[in-house]
Motif scaffolding. Structure first.
Motif, PDB file in Angstrom:
ATOM      1  N   LEU A  36       0.826  -1.207   0.000  1.00 40.12           N
ATOM      2  CA  LEU A  36       0.000   0.000   0.000  1.00 40.12           C
ATOM      3  C   LEU A  36       0.859   1.257   0.000  1.00 40.12           C
ATOM      4  CD1 LEU A  36      -2.732  -0.998   2.597  1.00 40.12           C
ATOM      5  CD2 LEU A  36      -2.828  -1.173   0.106  1.00 40.12           C
ATOM      6  N   ALA A  37       0.534   2.198  -0.872  1.00 41.09           N
ATOM      7  CA  ALA A  37       1.238   3.474  -0.909  1.00 41.09           C
ATOM      8  C   ALA A  37       1.039   4.195   0.420  1.00 41.09           C
ATOM      9  CB  ALA A  37       0.708   4.327  -2.056  1.00 41.09           C
ATOM     10  N   GLU A  38       1.993   5.051   0.788  1.00 42.02           N
ATOM     11  CA  GLU A  38       1.938   5.733   2.081  1.00 42.02           C
ATOM     12  C   GLU A  38       0.720   6.622   2.242  1.00 42.02           C
ATOM     13  OE1 GLU A  38       5.489   7.597   3.416  1.00 42.02           O
ATOM     14  OE2 GLU A  38       6.747   5.937   2.763  1.00 42.02           O
ATOM     15  N   HIS A  39       0.175   7.152   1.140  1.00 43.73           N
ATOM     16  CA  HIS A  39      -0.980   8.042   1.254  1.00 43.73           C
ATOM     17  C   HIS A  39      -2.292   7.295   1.518  1.00 43.73           C
ATOM     18  CE1 HIS A  39      -1.176   7.003  -3.068  1.00 43.73           C
ATOM     19  NE2 HIS A  39      -2.468   7.172  -2.922  1.00 43.73           N
ATOM     20  N   ILE A  40      -2.271   5.953   1.491  1.00 45.13           N
ATOM     21  CA  ILE A  40      -3.489   5.185   1.726  1.00 45.13           C
ATOM     22  C   ILE A  40      -3.667   4.963   3.224  1.00 45.13           C
ATOM     23  CG2 ILE A  40      -4.668   2.991   1.366  1.00 45.13           C
ATOM     24  CD1 ILE A  40      -3.252   2.780  -1.317  1.00 45.13           C
ATOM     25  N   ARG A  41      -4.728   5.539   3.770  1.00 38.13           N
ATOM     26  CA  ARG A  41      -5.029   5.359   5.196  1.00 38.13           C
ATOM     27  C   ARG A  41      -6.015   4.218   5.400  1.00 38.13           C
ATOM     28  NH1 ARG A  41      -2.778   9.745   7.851  1.00 38.13           N
ATOM     29  NH2 ARG A  41      -2.483  11.546   6.513  1.00 38.13           N
ATOM     30  N   HIS A  42      -6.917   4.009   4.450  1.00 38.72           N
ATOM     31  CA  HIS A  42      -7.848   2.887   4.500  1.00 38.72           C
ATOM     32  C   HIS A  42      -8.394   2.627   3.100  1.00 38.72           C
ATOM     33  CE1 HIS A  42     -11.428   5.455   4.083  1.00 38.72           C
ATOM     34  NE2 HIS A  42     -10.809   6.295   4.886  1.00 38.72           N
ATOM     35  N   LEU A  43      -8.905   1.430   2.896  1.00 40.11           N
ATOM     36  CA  LEU A  43      -9.543   1.049   1.639  1.00 40.11           C
ATOM     37  C   LEU A  43     -10.939   0.542   1.961  1.00 40.11           C
ATOM     38  CD1 LEU A  43      -6.714  -1.011  -0.108  1.00 40.11           C
ATOM     39  CD2 LEU A  43      -7.493   1.266  -0.732  1.00 40.11           C
ATOM     40  N   ARG A  44     -11.796   0.537   0.973  1.00 39.46           N
ATOM     41  CA  ARG A  44     -13.121  -0.043   1.149  1.00 39.46           C
ATOM     42  C   ARG A  44     -13.389  -1.007  -0.006  1.00 39.46           C
ATOM     43  NH1 ARG A  44     -13.756   4.635  -1.341  1.00 39.46           N
ATOM     44  NH2 ARG A  44     -15.290   4.812  -2.998  1.00 39.46           N
ATOM     45  N   VAL A  45     -14.201  -1.999   0.238  1.00 34.95           N
ATOM     46  CA  VAL A  45     -14.572  -2.949  -0.809  1.00 34.95           C
ATOM     47  C   VAL A  45     -15.273  -2.174  -1.917  1.00 34.95           C
ATOM     48  CG1 VAL A  45     -16.028  -4.946  -1.337  1.00 34.95           C
ATOM     49  CG2 VAL A  45     -14.699  -4.898   0.784  1.00 34.95           C
ATOM     50  N   GLY A  46     -14.882  -2.434  -3.141  1.00 37.68           N
ATOM     51  CA  GLY A  46     -15.436  -1.747  -4.301  1.00 37.68           C
ATOM     52  C   GLY A  46     -14.610  -0.565  -4.764  1.00 37.68           C
ATOM     53  N   GLN A  47     -13.597  -0.186  -3.986  1.00 33.85           N
ATOM     54  CA  GLN A  47     -12.766   0.961  -4.349  1.00 33.85           C
ATOM     55  C   GLN A  47     -11.851   0.610  -5.511  1.00 33.85           C
ATOM     56  OE1 GLN A  47     -10.707   2.639  -1.047  1.00 33.85           O
ATOM     57  NE2 GLN A  47      -9.949   4.369  -2.219  1.00 33.85           N
ATOM     58  N   ARG A  48     -11.719   1.540  -6.470  1.00 38.04           N
ATOM     59  CA  ARG A  48     -10.836   1.366  -7.611  1.00 38.04           C
ATOM     60  C   ARG A  48      -9.418   1.752  -7.221  1.00 38.04           C
ATOM     61  NH1 ARG A  48     -11.551  -1.253 -11.790  1.00 38.04           N
ATOM     62  NH2 ARG A  48     -10.697   0.303 -13.146  1.00 38.04           N
ATOM     63  N   VAL A  49      -8.434   0.981  -7.689  1.00 40.35           N
ATOM     64  CA  VAL A  49      -7.035   1.236  -7.373  1.00 40.35           C
ATOM     65  C   VAL A  49      -6.166   1.017  -8.611  1.00 40.35           C
ATOM     66  CG1 VAL A  49      -7.220   0.665  -4.919  1.00 40.35           C
ATOM     67  CG2 VAL A  49      -6.714  -1.143  -6.549  1.00 40.35           C
ATOM     68  N   PHE A  50      -4.996   1.655  -8.602  1.00 39.96           N
ATOM     69  CA  PHE A  50      -3.940   1.379  -9.574  1.00 39.96           C
ATOM     70  C   PHE A  50      -3.046   0.308  -8.968  1.00 39.96           C
ATOM     71  CE2 PHE A  50      -4.912   5.831 -10.640  1.00 39.96           C
ATOM     72  CZ  PHE A  50      -5.136   5.698 -11.997  1.00 39.96           C
ATOM     73  N   VAL A  51      -2.616  -0.649  -9.765  1.00 37.97           N
ATOM     74  CA  VAL A  51      -1.820  -1.768  -9.272  1.00 37.97           C
ATOM     75  C   VAL A  51      -0.546  -1.892 -10.093  1.00 37.97           C
ATOM     76  CG1 VAL A  51      -1.830  -4.249  -8.828  1.00 37.97           C
ATOM     77  CG2 VAL A  51      -3.958  -2.972  -8.675  1.00 37.97           C
ATOM     78  N   GLU A  52       0.585  -1.981  -9.405  1.00 36.87           N
ATOM     79  CA  GLU A  52       1.860  -2.268 -10.068  1.00 36.87           C
ATOM     80  C   GLU A  52       2.233  -3.702  -9.715  1.00 36.87           C
ATOM     81  OE1 GLU A  52       4.785   0.649  -9.002  1.00 36.87           O
ATOM     82  OE2 GLU A  52       3.475   2.308  -9.568  1.00 36.87           O
ATOM     83  N   THR A  53       2.696  -4.453 -10.698  1.00 36.59           N
ATOM     84  CA  THR A  53       3.024  -5.858 -10.480  1.00 36.59           C
ATOM     85  C   THR A  53       4.386  -6.212 -11.051  1.00 36.59           C
ATOM     86  OG1 THR A  53       1.982  -6.548 -12.544  1.00 36.59           O
ATOM     87  CG2 THR A  53       0.586  -6.547 -10.578  1.00 36.59           C
ATOM     88  N   GLU A  54       4.921  -7.298 -10.551  1.00 34.92           N
ATOM     89  CA  GLU A  54       6.081  -7.984 -11.128  1.00 34.92           C
ATOM     90  C   GLU A  54       5.648  -9.422 -11.287  1.00 34.92           C
ATOM     91  OE1 GLU A  54       9.879  -7.681  -9.242  1.00 34.92           O
ATOM     92  OE2 GLU A  54       9.796  -5.491  -9.184  1.00 34.92           O
ATOM     93  N   GLY A  55       5.373  -9.812 -12.499  1.00 37.91           N
ATOM     94  CA  GLY A  55       4.826 -11.141 -12.725  1.00 37.91           C
ATOM     95  C   GLY A  55       3.428 -11.218 -12.119  1.00 37.91           C
ATOM     96  N   ALA A  56       3.199 -12.214 -11.263  1.00 42.09           N
ATOM     97  CA  ALA A  56       1.898 -12.386 -10.614  1.00 42.09           C
ATOM     98  C   ALA A  56       1.873 -11.804  -9.207  1.00 42.09           C
ATOM     99  CB  ALA A  56       1.548 -13.870 -10.577  1.00 42.09           C
ATOM    100  N   THR A  57       2.877 -10.986  -8.859  1.00 43.04           N
ATOM    101  CA  THR A  57       2.982 -10.425  -7.515  1.00 43.04           C
ATOM    102  C   THR A  57       2.713  -8.923  -7.540  1.00 43.04           C
ATOM    103  OG1 THR A  57       4.660 -12.059  -6.947  1.00 43.04           O
ATOM    104  CG2 THR A  57       4.519 -10.128  -5.535  1.00 43.04           C
ATOM    105  N   ILE A  58       1.849  -8.466  -6.634  1.00 46.66           N
ATOM    106  CA  ILE A  58       1.581  -7.036  -6.512  1.00 46.66           C
ATOM    107  C   ILE A  58       2.748  -6.378  -5.790  1.00 46.66           C
ATOM    108  CG2 ILE A  58       0.096  -5.305  -5.440  1.00 46.66           C
ATOM    109  CD1 ILE A  58      -2.237  -7.223  -5.813  1.00 46.66           C
ATOM    110  N   THR A  59       3.290  -5.324  -6.369  1.00 45.73           N
ATOM    111  CA  THR A  59       4.401  -4.602  -5.743  1.00 45.73           C
ATOM    112  C   THR A  59       3.957  -3.269  -5.163  1.00 45.73           C
ATOM    113  OG1 THR A  59       5.039  -3.648  -7.868  1.00 45.73           O
ATOM    114  CG2 THR A  59       6.150  -5.693  -7.186  1.00 45.73           C
TER     115      THR A  59
END
Length: 61
Positions: A32-55
């Motif tokens: 999680l990026a430092e600016h993320i204080r909380h997430l909610r189900v259904g929230q849209r996010v940008f995802v960076e990956t290396e292969g099948a792993t979220i970075t």
């Protein structure tokens, strides 16, 4: 890539998201990026990956 949060545990700061391609991916607190204080189900996010792993997960600022 982009995705939608499908599960989130605020105490552990981990959960699962579903990518726009339909692939479920687990994520941990370290992604999680430092600016993320909380997430909610259904929230849209940008995802960076290396292969099948979220970075990194980021939200719109």
């Amino acid at each position: 890539m982009q995705g939608t949060v499908s599960a989130y545990d605020p105490e552990a700061r981990s959960g699962q998201l579903l990518t726009d391609e339909g692939m479920p991916m687990d994520f941990g607190a370290a992604t999680l990026a430092e600016h993320i204080r909380h997430l909610r189900v259904g929230q849209r996010v940008f995802v960076e990956t290396e292969g099948a792993t979220i970075t990194a997960i980021k939200i719109w600022n």
